[in-house]
Motif scaffolding. Structure first.
Motif, PDB file in Angstrom:
ATOM      1  N   ARG A  22     -37.669  36.936 -28.556  1.00  0.00           N
ATOM      2  CA  ARG A  22     -36.656  37.486 -29.468  1.00  0.00           C
ATOM      3  C   ARG A  22     -35.736  36.398 -29.987  1.00  0.00           C
ATOM      4  O   ARG A  22     -35.354  36.390 -31.161  1.00  0.00           O
ATOM      5  CB  ARG A  22     -35.844  38.564 -28.761  1.00  0.00           C
ATOM      6  CG  ARG A  22     -36.627  39.814 -28.523  1.00  0.00           C
ATOM      7  CD  ARG A  22     -35.794  40.873 -27.880  1.00  0.00           C
ATOM      8  NE  ARG A  22     -36.635  42.028 -27.581  1.00  0.00           N
ATOM      9  CZ  ARG A  22     -36.188  43.129 -27.057  1.00  0.00           C
ATOM     10  NH1 ARG A  22     -34.905  43.254 -26.753  1.00  0.00           N
ATOM     11  NH2 ARG A  22     -37.003  44.129 -26.824  1.00  0.00           N
ATOM     12  N   PHE A  23     -35.373  35.468 -29.116  1.00  0.00           N
ATOM     13  CA  PHE A  23     -34.520  34.361 -29.534  1.00  0.00           C
ATOM     14  C   PHE A  23     -35.235  33.495 -30.566  1.00  0.00           C
ATOM     15  O   PHE A  23     -34.652  33.110 -31.578  1.00  0.00           O
ATOM     16  CB  PHE A  23     -34.128  33.524 -28.309  1.00  0.00           C
ATOM     17  CG  PHE A  23     -33.162  32.423 -28.610  1.00  0.00           C
ATOM     18  CD1 PHE A  23     -31.875  32.681 -29.048  1.00  0.00           C
ATOM     19  CD2 PHE A  23     -33.538  31.103 -28.453  1.00  0.00           C
ATOM     20  CE1 PHE A  23     -30.987  31.669 -29.331  1.00  0.00           C
ATOM     21  CE2 PHE A  23     -32.662  30.073 -28.733  1.00  0.00           C
ATOM     22  CZ  PHE A  23     -31.378  30.357 -29.170  1.00  0.00           C
ATOM     23  N   GLY A  24     -36.488  33.192 -30.341  1.00  0.00           N
ATOM     24  CA  GLY A  24     -37.262  32.400 -31.291  1.00  0.00           C
ATOM     25  C   GLY A  24     -37.399  33.087 -32.634  1.00  0.00           C
ATOM     26  O   GLY A  24     -37.306  32.453 -33.685  1.00  0.00           O
ATOM     27  N   THR A  25     -37.620  34.400 -32.605  1.00  0.00           N
ATOM     28  CA  THR A  25     -37.723  35.165 -33.848  1.00  0.00           C
ATOM     29  C   THR A  25     -36.400  35.148 -34.610  1.00  0.00           C
ATOM     30  O   THR A  25     -36.388  35.001 -35.836  1.00  0.00           O
ATOM     31  CB  THR A  25     -38.148  36.610 -33.544  1.00  0.00           C
ATOM     32  OG1 THR A  25     -39.399  36.587 -32.858  1.00  0.00           O
ATOM     33  CG2 THR A  25     -38.277  37.428 -34.808  1.00  0.00           C
ATOM     34  N   ALA A  26     -35.290  35.273 -33.883  1.00  0.00           N
ATOM     35  CA  ALA A  26     -33.976  35.245 -34.533  1.00  0.00           C
ATOM     36  C   ALA A  26     -33.728  33.891 -35.189  1.00  0.00           C
ATOM     37  O   ALA A  26     -33.208  33.815 -36.307  1.00  0.00           O
ATOM     38  CB  ALA A  26     -32.880  35.552 -33.512  1.00  0.00           C
ATOM     39  N   ILE A  27     -34.114  32.816 -34.516  1.00  0.00           N
ATOM     40  CA  ILE A  27     -33.941  31.481 -35.088  1.00  0.00           C
ATOM     41  C   ILE A  27     -34.800  31.321 -36.340  1.00  0.00           C
ATOM     42  O   ILE A  27     -34.352  30.778 -37.356  1.00  0.00           O
ATOM     43  CB  ILE A  27     -34.280  30.394 -34.044  1.00  0.00           C
ATOM     44  CG1 ILE A  27     -33.205  30.364 -32.967  1.00  0.00           C
ATOM     45  CG2 ILE A  27     -34.416  29.024 -34.696  1.00  0.00           C
ATOM     46  CD1 ILE A  27     -33.518  29.442 -31.817  1.00  0.00           C
ATOM     47  N   ARG A  52     -33.703  32.525 -43.924  1.00  0.00           N
ATOM     48  CA  ARG A  52     -32.591  33.012 -44.745  1.00  0.00           C
ATOM     49  C   ARG A  52     -31.803  31.834 -45.320  1.00  0.00           C
ATOM     50  O   ARG A  52     -31.484  31.806 -46.512  1.00  0.00           O
ATOM     51  CB  ARG A  52     -31.696  33.912 -43.895  1.00  0.00           C
ATOM     52  CG  ARG A  52     -30.580  34.564 -44.641  1.00  0.00           C
ATOM     53  CD  ARG A  52     -29.795  35.576 -43.789  1.00  0.00           C
ATOM     54  NE  ARG A  52     -29.485  35.099 -42.453  1.00  0.00           N
ATOM     55  CZ  ARG A  52     -30.076  35.513 -41.319  1.00  0.00           C
ATOM     56  NH1 ARG A  52     -31.019  36.424 -41.369  1.00  0.00           N
ATOM     57  NH2 ARG A  52     -29.718  35.026 -40.152  1.00  0.00           N
ATOM     58  N   ASN A  53     -31.517  30.829 -44.497  1.00  0.00           N
ATOM     59  CA  ASN A  53     -30.772  29.663 -44.972  1.00  0.00           C
ATOM     60  C   ASN A  53     -31.559  28.873 -46.005  1.00  0.00           C
ATOM     61  O   ASN A  53     -30.990  28.351 -46.966  1.00  0.00           O
ATOM     62  CB  ASN A  53     -30.382  28.763 -43.798  1.00  0.00           C
ATOM     63  CG  ASN A  53     -29.320  29.379 -42.927  1.00  0.00           C
ATOM     64  OD1 ASN A  53     -28.573  30.240 -43.367  1.00  0.00           O
ATOM     65  ND2 ASN A  53     -29.259  28.958 -41.681  1.00  0.00           N
ATOM     66  N   ARG A  54     -32.875  28.786 -45.822  1.00  0.00           N
ATOM     67  CA  ARG A  54     -33.716  28.088 -46.798  1.00  0.00           C
ATOM     68  C   ARG A  54     -33.681  28.823 -48.141  1.00  0.00           C
ATOM     69  O   ARG A  54     -33.607  28.193 -49.203  1.00  0.00           O
ATOM     70  CB  ARG A  54     -35.152  27.993 -46.271  1.00  0.00           C
ATOM     71  CG  ARG A  54     -36.045  27.184 -47.172  1.00  0.00           C
ATOM     72  CD  ARG A  54     -37.397  26.971 -46.574  1.00  0.00           C
ATOM     73  NE  ARG A  54     -37.956  28.269 -46.153  1.00  0.00           N
ATOM     74  CZ  ARG A  54     -39.082  28.420 -45.496  1.00  0.00           C
ATOM     75  NH1 ARG A  54     -39.774  27.376 -45.132  1.00  0.00           N
ATOM     76  NH2 ARG A  54     -39.525  29.612 -45.165  1.00  0.00           N
ATOM     77  N   SER A  55     -33.709  30.158 -48.104  1.00  0.00           N
ATOM     78  CA  SER A  55     -33.643  30.940 -49.347  1.00  0.00           C
ATOM     79  C   SER A  55     -32.304  30.749 -50.048  1.00  0.00           C
ATOM     80  O   SER A  55     -32.248  30.607 -51.275  1.00  0.00           O
ATOM     81  CB  SER A  55     -33.863  32.425 -49.045  1.00  0.00           C
ATOM     82  OG  SER A  55     -35.128  32.632 -48.493  1.00  0.00           O
ATOM     83  N   VAL A  56     -31.220  30.741 -49.281  1.00  0.00           N
ATOM     84  CA  VAL A  56     -29.893  30.546 -49.860  1.00  0.00           C
ATOM     85  C   VAL A  56     -29.790  29.164 -50.500  1.00  0.00           C
ATOM     86  O   VAL A  56     -29.257  29.020 -51.606  1.00  0.00           O
ATOM     87  CB  VAL A  56     -28.797  30.746 -48.793  1.00  0.00           C
ATOM     88  CG1 VAL A  56     -27.443  30.269 -49.289  1.00  0.00           C
ATOM     89  CG2 VAL A  56     -28.726  32.204 -48.379  1.00  0.00           C
TER      90      VAL A  56
END
Length: 61
Positions: free
Chosen positions: A9-14, A20-24
């Motif tokens: 779950r932690f890996g998926t969140a990262i 998301r940051n790459r898209s922004v």
């Protein structure tokens, strides 16, 4: 919950945060006219912090 489920779950969140940051960053790099056309708020081009980041890191964050 096992340790491996937590790590998964932690890996998926990262991964999601990275995507998301790459898209922004991609949207912020578009010209202001295109940002307005798609409804994205125009990123400040004259911000001294952005200029300093670009000089030190090679790209705006």
């Amino acid at each position: 919950m096992s340790m491996f489920e937590s790590l998964g779950r932690f890996g998926t969140a990262i991964k999601h945060a990275h995507n998301r940051n790459r898209s922004v960053r991609a949207l912020n790099s578009l010209p202001p006219e295109i940002q307005n056309d798609i409804g994205w708020p125009v990123s400040p081009r004259n911000d001294p912090q952005v200029t300093l980041s670009a000089l030190l890191l090679g790209s705006a964050r």
